[in-house]
Motif scaffolding. Structure first.
Motif, mmCIF file in Angstrom:
data_model
loop_
_atom_site.group_PDB
_atom_site.id
_atom_site.type_symbol
_atom_site.label_atom_id
_atom_site.label_comp_id
_atom_site.label_asym_id
_atom_site.label_seq_id
_atom_site.Cartn_x
_atom_site.Cartn_y
_atom_site.Cartn_z
ATOM 1 N N PRO A 74 10.260 0.961 0.850
ATOM 2 C CA PRO A 74 9.746 2.473 0.467
ATOM 3 C C PRO A 74 9.214 2.399 1.350
ATOM 4 N N ALA A 75 7.855 1.642 1.386
ATOM 5 C CA ALA A 75 6.383 2.120 2.112
ATOM 6 C C ALA A 75 7.383 2.606 3.491
ATOM 7 N N VAL A 83 1.273 -0.645 -1.784
ATOM 8 C CA VAL A 83 1.267 -2.013 -2.893
ATOM 9 C C VAL A 83 1.675 -0.890 -4.183
ATOM 10 N N MET A 84 1.289 -0.360 -4.546
ATOM 11 C CA MET A 84 1.806 0.307 -6.234
ATOM 12 C C MET A 84 3.617 0.161 -6.300
ATOM 13 N N SER A 85 3.819 -0.124 -4.627
ATOM 14 C CA SER A 85 5.533 -0.050 -4.321
ATOM 15 C C SER A 85 5.712 -1.537 -4.798
ATOM 16 N N ARG A 86 4.929 -1.904 -4.678
ATOM 17 C CA ARG A 86 5.489 -3.794 -5.454
ATOM 18 C C ARG A 86 5.497 -4.119 -6.326
ATOM 19 N N THR A 131 0.138 5.069 7.891
ATOM 20 C CA THR A 131 -1.122 4.310 7.685
ATOM 21 C C THR A 131 -1.457 3.597 6.643
ATOM 22 N N PHE A 132 -1.337 3.865 5.707
ATOM 23 C CA PHE A 132 -0.966 2.705 4.750
ATOM 24 C C PHE A 132 -0.288 1.989 5.230
ATOM 25 N N ALA A 133 0.815 2.160 5.500
ATOM 26 C CA ALA A 133 2.593 1.868 5.650
ATOM 27 C C ALA A 133 1.914 0.657 6.939
ATOM 28 N N LEU A 134 1.492 0.718 7.325
ATOM 29 C CA LEU A 134 1.454 -0.194 8.552
ATOM 30 C C LEU A 134 0.091 -1.089 7.896
ATOM 31 N N THR A 135 -0.316 -0.644 7.752
ATOM 32 C CA THR A 135 -1.836 -1.305 7.034
ATOM 33 C C THR A 135 -0.957 -2.246 6.275
ATOM 34 N N ASN A 136 0.115 -1.951 5.414
ATOM 35 C CA ASN A 136 0.643 -3.075 4.250
ATOM 36 C C ASN A 136 1.538 -3.930 5.311
ATOM 37 N N LEU A 137 2.113 -3.320 6.077
ATOM 38 C CA LEU A 137 3.254 -5.035 6.983
ATOM 39 C C LEU A 137 2.020 -5.748 7.658
#
Length: 509
Positions: free
Chosen positions: A130-131, A116-119, A353-359
């Motif tokens: 980046p995620a 989310v920060m990368s947004r 884990t956060f990358a997949l949740t974000n996807l």
């Protein structure tokens, strides 16, 4: 969406007001289900439980990883003296303290995870770049580190039950049966811990930290007695003059590069920090102080072994394997397993884990994404990756080279372009007039800066003629990313500073 919206937003009075304005009372901020769920949402201030000790124990575990010991001991083997090693680690520690504190402040202010920060810099859709890069590097190393830990467990099993050695005679998909058993056991343990979320990770790190520090201190004291308190401070003629300073600065730069993953997604942890003071205090004792303690342990373990028989160990595992008492050997090996799990959880499990949740925020929460990350870490057969220099050097090395440019772009955007002013609510909105919508959800200027700086970083990593500056590759990549972005970035941004507390979620596990 309703279940992910704080209850305070659905009171009768607020609902009536929003209804009169044509606003969905269950989603008054027009949050998108493709960007928001309770695990990606900002953390509430009252729900943040990570204090200075929590931050300190992250570093108490990660700094003392076996990979870090192998790196630092390698400096001793290359001819650096004990004092030069301490100097190099000290320089690197000061740089890391500054970088990680700046990175950590971003998480404490916004309460959001790294994807989310990368947004902010890359856009609501561009943040996937980046995620996923960070997640891909981490998930491969998660499997590899679990495999290396399973090797330690195999040694422990054979020490207790020598007959288990026969299980090593049969292999399946490149790994012997005992290796499979040990790998799956450690794999399951890590999945169970992560399935309970970041709070359980915090508790595990807090549990593991003192064990690790006490274990390595005990190993150092034991080696001092073994050597008659004789510590060789170098293996021959130590470096001096320009060669010494070049070596120290190069080693310091490589030490920072080791943490190129962490400086990027430290906000995954500091989003749960209860204050900036906690970050500064935890980082101070966990980075410069703890890293100098780490350096002292390296000097003692390397110097005493060299004083005893003129050989240089490659890892603390060499010291552990030489312990003559089986019970003590098992205790020390068990501590190394505790350490490896702690490092793996924080460095290699949280990010994917956060990358997949974000996807897939509509379908995955933290627990489901953690399970998928773990399964991927198993099915890639990481022991085969570890035994393939081409994959390690070109695939993981190439992805790793991109972390510096990503850090430079994100930090330049946040601190220099936006002056740390963030509209947190807009990070979860898909309206074209949103602050981070840019062009169809992508910031083309950030993507262009990444392409330029990535080309530089990859040349530094793989072109033999540039090997002379390879030790400084992370700083050169990060610097080129920041400069490219500052040259390309739009200066007239909406710099509204809007807190995310109205849409924040208190962690439930």
């Amino acid at each position: 969406m309703a279940q992910d919206t704080p209850q305070a937003l659905t009171s009768d009075s607020v609902s009536a007001q929003h209804a009169s304005q044509g606003i969905d009372p269950a989603n008054p901020f027009k949050l998108s289900a493709s960007l928001y769920n309770k695990d990606l949402a900002p953390t509430t201030r009252e729900g943040r439980t990570w204090n200075a000790y929590s931050i300190f124990t992250l570093w108490a575990n990660d700094v003392h990883s076996l990979g870090n010991y192998a790196f630092a001991i390698g400096l001793f083997a290359l001819g650096m003296s004990g004092f030069q090693i301490l100097g190099a680690l000290g320089i690197g520690a000061l740089l890391l303290f500054a970088l990680l504190t700046l990175s950590g402040f971003m998480g404490e202010k916004t309460g959001v995870p790294f994807p989310v920060m990368s947004r902010i810099a890359f856009g609501i859709n561009g943040a996937q770049i980046p995620a996923l890069i960070r997640g891909a590097v981490a998930i491969a190393w998660f499997g590899i580190q679990t495999y290396l830990a399973s090797q330690v467990l195999s040694v422990m099993v054979i020490a207790v039950a020598p007959g288990a050695a026969s299980l090593q005679d049969t292999s399946f998909l490149g790994l012997n049966i005992l290796g499979w058993i040990c790998f799956v056991i450690l794999w399951i343990i890590q999945l169970v811990i992560v399935s309970y979320g970041m709070e359980m990770i915090r508790k595990y790190e807090a549990f593991a930290g003192p064990i690790i520090l006490l274990t390595f201190l005990s190993l150092a004291i034991w080696m001092l007695f073994e050597s008659g308190f004789t510590v060789a401070m170098h293996t021959g003629e130590p470096k001096s003059g320009l060669e010494m300073w070049t070596g120290m600065l190069g080693a310091a730069s490589l030490w920072v590069a080791i943490y190129g993953t962490f400086v990027l997604n430290f906000c995954d942890f500091t989003r749960s920090a209860n204050s900036k003071k906690a970050i500064v205090k935890g980082n101070f004792f966990g980075i410069p102080i703890n890293m100098l303690f780490f350096g002292a342990i390296v000097v003692v373990l390397s110097g005493t072994q060299f004083a005893i028989n003129g050989t240089v160990i490659t890892s603390p595992s060499d010291v552990v394997s030489a312990i003559p008492n089986t019970a003590l050997l098992l205790l020390a090996s068990g501590a190394l397993l505790v350490l490896t799990i702690a490092v793996n959880l924080m460095a290699n499990f949280v990010a994917p884990t956060f990358a997949l949740t974000n996807l897939f925020p509509k379908h995955l929460n933290f627990r489901k994404a953690a399970l998928i990350s773990g399964v991927i870490g198993l099915i890639i057969l990481p022991w085969n990756l570890y035994n393939s220099p081409e994959i390690i050097n070109y695939f993981l090395g190439g992805l790793g080279a991109l972390l510096g440019p990503l850090f430079g772009i994100i930090m330049a955007d946040y601190w220099l372009i936006r002056k740390a002013r963030v509209n947190v609510i807009d990070l979860y909105r898909t309206e074209p007039d949103g602050t981070y919508f840019f062009t169809r959800g992508f910031n083309p200027r950030a993507v262009a800066a990444l392409v330029i700086s990535a080309a530089i970083a990859l040349m530094l990593a793989f072109v033999p003629a540039l090997h002379v500056v390879s030790e400084f590759a992370w700083f050169l990549g990060s610097g080129s990313g920041a400069i490219a972005y500052l040259l390309l970035a739009k200066r007239q941004h909406d710099l509204a500073d809007i807190d995310g507390e109205p849409i924040a979620v208190k962690p439930t596990h």
